[in-house]
Design an enzyme around this catalytic site. Structure first.
Site, PDB file in Angstrom:
ATOM      1  N   GLU A  15       0.823  -1.215   0.000  1.00 17.73           N
ATOM      2  CA  GLU A  15       0.000   0.000   0.000  1.00 17.73           C
ATOM      3  C   GLU A  15       0.858   1.267   0.000  1.00 17.73           C
ATOM      4  O   GLU A  15       0.358   2.363   0.240  1.00 17.73           O
ATOM      5  CB  GLU A  15      -0.912   0.015   1.215  1.00 17.73           C
ATOM      6  CG  GLU A  15      -1.881  -1.156   1.283  1.00 17.73           C
ATOM      7  CD  GLU A  15      -2.661  -1.161   2.572  1.00 17.73           C
ATOM      8  OE1 GLU A  15      -3.669  -0.431   2.652  1.00 17.73           O
ATOM      9  OE2 GLU A  15      -2.267  -1.876   3.517  1.00 17.73           O
ATOM     10  N   SER A 144      -6.213  -2.434   1.535  1.00  8.01           N
ATOM     11  CA  SER A 144      -6.543  -1.900   0.202  1.00  8.01           C
ATOM     12  C   SER A 144      -7.020  -2.986  -0.758  1.00  8.01           C
ATOM     13  O   SER A 144      -6.949  -2.829  -1.974  1.00  8.01           O
ATOM     14  CB  SER A 144      -5.351  -1.145  -0.405  1.00  8.01           C
ATOM     15  OG  SER A 144      -5.087   0.017   0.343  1.00  8.01           O
ATOM     16  N   TYR A 214      -9.090   3.294  -5.768  1.00  2.59           N
ATOM     17  CA  TYR A 214      -8.127   4.347  -6.076  1.00  2.59           C
ATOM     18  C   TYR A 214      -8.140   4.832  -7.524  1.00  2.59           C
ATOM     19  O   TYR A 214      -7.229   5.527  -7.948  1.00  2.59           O
ATOM     20  CB  TYR A 214      -6.722   3.868  -5.690  1.00  2.59           C
ATOM     21  CG  TYR A 214      -6.646   3.506  -4.223  1.00  2.59           C
ATOM     22  CD1 TYR A 214      -6.835   4.477  -3.237  1.00  2.59           C
ATOM     23  CD2 TYR A 214      -6.417   2.193  -3.817  1.00  2.59           C
ATOM     24  CE1 TYR A 214      -6.789   4.149  -1.892  1.00  2.59           C
ATOM     25  CE2 TYR A 214      -6.366   1.862  -2.477  1.00  2.59           C
ATOM     26  CZ  TYR A 214      -6.557   2.839  -1.520  1.00  2.59           C
ATOM     27  OH  TYR A 214      -6.516   2.505  -0.182  1.00  2.59           O
ATOM     28  N   ARG A 253     -11.542   3.985  10.728  1.00  2.00           N
ATOM     29  CA  ARG A 253     -12.669   3.710   9.837  1.00  2.00           C
ATOM     30  C   ARG A 253     -13.088   2.266  10.032  1.00  2.00           C
ATOM     31  O   ARG A 253     -12.239   1.372  10.127  1.00  2.00           O
ATOM     32  CB  ARG A 253     -12.246   3.945   8.383  1.00  2.00           C
ATOM     33  CG  ARG A 253     -13.419   4.172   7.427  1.00  2.00           C
ATOM     34  CD  ARG A 253     -12.976   4.138   5.981  1.00  2.00           C
ATOM     35  NE  ARG A 253     -12.628   2.776   5.586  1.00  2.00           N
ATOM     36  CZ  ARG A 253     -11.442   2.428   5.118  1.00  2.00           C
ATOM     37  NH1 ARG A 253     -10.472   3.317   4.987  1.00  2.00           N
ATOM     38  NH2 ARG A 253     -11.215   1.166   4.782  1.00  2.00           N
ATOM     39  N   ASP A 255     -15.508  -0.793   8.431  1.00  5.55           N
ATOM     40  CA  ASP A 255     -16.234  -1.214   7.229  1.00  5.55           C
ATOM     41  C   ASP A 255     -17.284  -2.262   7.596  1.00  5.55           C
ATOM     42  O   ASP A 255     -17.037  -3.150   8.432  1.00  5.55           O
ATOM     43  CB  ASP A 255     -15.268  -1.802   6.206  1.00  5.55           C
ATOM     44  CG  ASP A 255     -14.203  -0.809   5.765  1.00  5.55           C
ATOM     45  OD1 ASP A 255     -14.455   0.405   5.876  1.00  5.55           O
ATOM     46  OD2 ASP A 255     -13.131  -1.247   5.315  1.00  5.55           O
ATOM     47  N   GLU A 268     -14.090  -4.974   8.722  1.00  3.69           N
ATOM     48  CA  GLU A 268     -12.708  -4.638   9.063  1.00  3.69           C
ATOM     49  C   GLU A 268     -12.656  -3.328   9.840  1.00  3.69           C
ATOM     50  O   GLU A 268     -13.563  -2.498   9.730  1.00  3.69           O
ATOM     51  CB  GLU A 268     -11.854  -4.490   7.790  1.00  3.69           C
ATOM     52  CG  GLU A 268     -11.767  -5.747   6.941  1.00  3.69           C
ATOM     53  CD  GLU A 268     -11.014  -5.510   5.636  1.00  3.69           C
ATOM     54  OE1 GLU A 268     -10.245  -4.530   5.562  1.00  3.69           O
ATOM     55  OE2 GLU A 268     -11.204  -6.301   4.699  1.00  3.69           O
ATOM     56  N   ASN A 270      -9.943  -0.140  10.303  1.00  3.91           N
ATOM     57  CA  ASN A 270      -8.743   0.459   9.725  1.00  3.91           C
ATOM     58  C   ASN A 270      -8.250   1.547  10.668  1.00  3.91           C
ATOM     59  O   ASN A 270      -8.934   2.548  10.882  1.00  3.91           O
ATOM     60  CB  ASN A 270      -9.100   1.047   8.355  1.00  3.91           C
ATOM     61  CG  ASN A 270      -7.886   1.464   7.552  1.00  3.91           C
ATOM     62  OD1 ASN A 270      -6.959   2.055   8.099  1.00  3.91           O
ATOM     63  ND2 ASN A 270      -7.900   1.177   6.270  1.00  3.91           N
ATOM     64  N   GLY A 274      -7.116   6.027   4.659  1.00  3.13           N
ATOM     65  CA  GLY A 274      -6.517   6.812   3.588  1.00  3.13           C
ATOM     66  C   GLY A 274      -6.946   8.269   3.649  1.00  3.13           C
ATOM     67  O   GLY A 274      -8.054   8.593   4.093  1.00  3.13           O
TER      68      GLY A 274
END
Length: 309
Positions: A15, A144, A214, A253, A255, A268, A270, A274
């Site tokens: 990443e 990612s 991305y 974050r 998910d 998940e 994080n 990002g």
């Protein structure tokens, strides 16, 4: 005199390129805010390179910047840093262990199984024995969506033979066809924990993979998500529980995926989201009235040490 801030990025993770994109944007924001900010790429001279800085804004994604190693170095150096401490970072980098913690908080997760090379060598049919239908295979400490695949459980064996040559271990989850993907950011804002408005992800690829994350135009972002108010409130409530129970700091974050019966499953956590122009957390903050530069400054204000004390 302006605070000297090192925006730490890069490293050997897959990443690394995303981390670089985050660092450029964060550093530019700090400069506009009047800080003496400089991008510092992670390498073997990290300790030497950080001399003279007042704070570190860590945007390293993946290992060793997101798994407790860099956090431990910064604690040793006594340089205040953004993000969570050593223990939450080392926990949340591991998807399977994070799921077990989340389950203990009475928050539903998908049926899953942990596999490493030794486990797979003992029984190559382990996925087929534990799942029926489609599964999603995720590197257990990756991010990612690099190295992530969807497969029929009967064919997962062939994929894992190759995948486990590149990654040490995998999380195998049941695959929810047509599940609604939602992500929820949380930040320390003006001295309080603030959960941001959830964001729905509609990838044009089969799932929210690296390209969808991305590449501009590869995902439709819907905020607030296309669910009822009660579901939105439940997503935010669970995110706060996870953030506080895992003793996370600065920003994070979480998910989720929602099935057709509107059941919510955590996927998940994080610990260093990002911060690129296509990243989820800044979009949520913008919707909630927090401009990007202000978001970056608020995260910087949360920098500290002794985070696990």
């Amino acid at each position: 005199m302006a605070e000297r801030v090192a925006v730490l990025f890069g490293g050997p993770s897959k990443e690394s390129e995303v981390s670089k994109r985050s660092a450029i944007r964060v550093c530019d924001a700090l400069l506009r805010k009047g800080y003496d900010a400089k991008k510092i790429e992670y390498d073997g001279k990290l300790i030497e390179n950080l001399k003279g800085f007042d704070k570190v804004f860590n945007v390293m994604h993946g290992r060793p910047g997101e798994d407790g190693i860099v956090q431990g170095i910064l604690e040793y150096l006594k340089i205040p840093y953004t993000g969570s401490g050593v223990i939450p970072s080392s926990l949340t980098i591991n998807k399977y262990l994070t799921q077990q913690m989340v389950k203990s908080l009475n928050i539903p997760v998908l049926n899953s199984h942990y596999i490493n090379r030794k486990i797979f060598e003992k029984d190559e049919n382990i996925v087929e024995k534990n799942f029926k239908g489609k599964v999603i295979l995720k590197p257990n400490t990756g991010g990612s969506s690099v190295g992530t695949f969807i497969s029929d459980s009967s064919k997962a064996k062939d994929l894992l033979k190759n995948c486990l040559n590149e990654f040490n271990d995998y999380l195998i989850e049941e695959y929810l066809e047509n599940g609604l993907e939602v992500t929820v950011g949380v930040i320390e804002y003006k001295g309080k924990t603030k959960v941001l408005t959830p964001l729905q992800l509609k990838p044009k690829n089969r799932f929210y993979d690296y390209e969808a994350k991305y590449t501009k135009g590869k995902t439709d972002f819907i905020i607030p998500p296309e669910v009822d108010r009660k579901t939105v409130e439940l997503l935010m409530e669970r995110t706060l529980i996870i953030f506080e129970s895992l003793n996370m700091k600065s920003f994070a974050r979480v998910d989720y995926i929602i099935d057709r019966n509107e059941r919510i499953f955590e996927l998940e956590v994080n610990s260093i989201p990002g911060m690129t122009d296509l990243s989820d957390l800044p979009m949520e903050a913008e919707y909630d009235g927090i401009k990007y530069d202000d978001l970056v400054e608020e995260i910087l204000k949360s920098a500290g040490i002794l985070k696990d004390a």
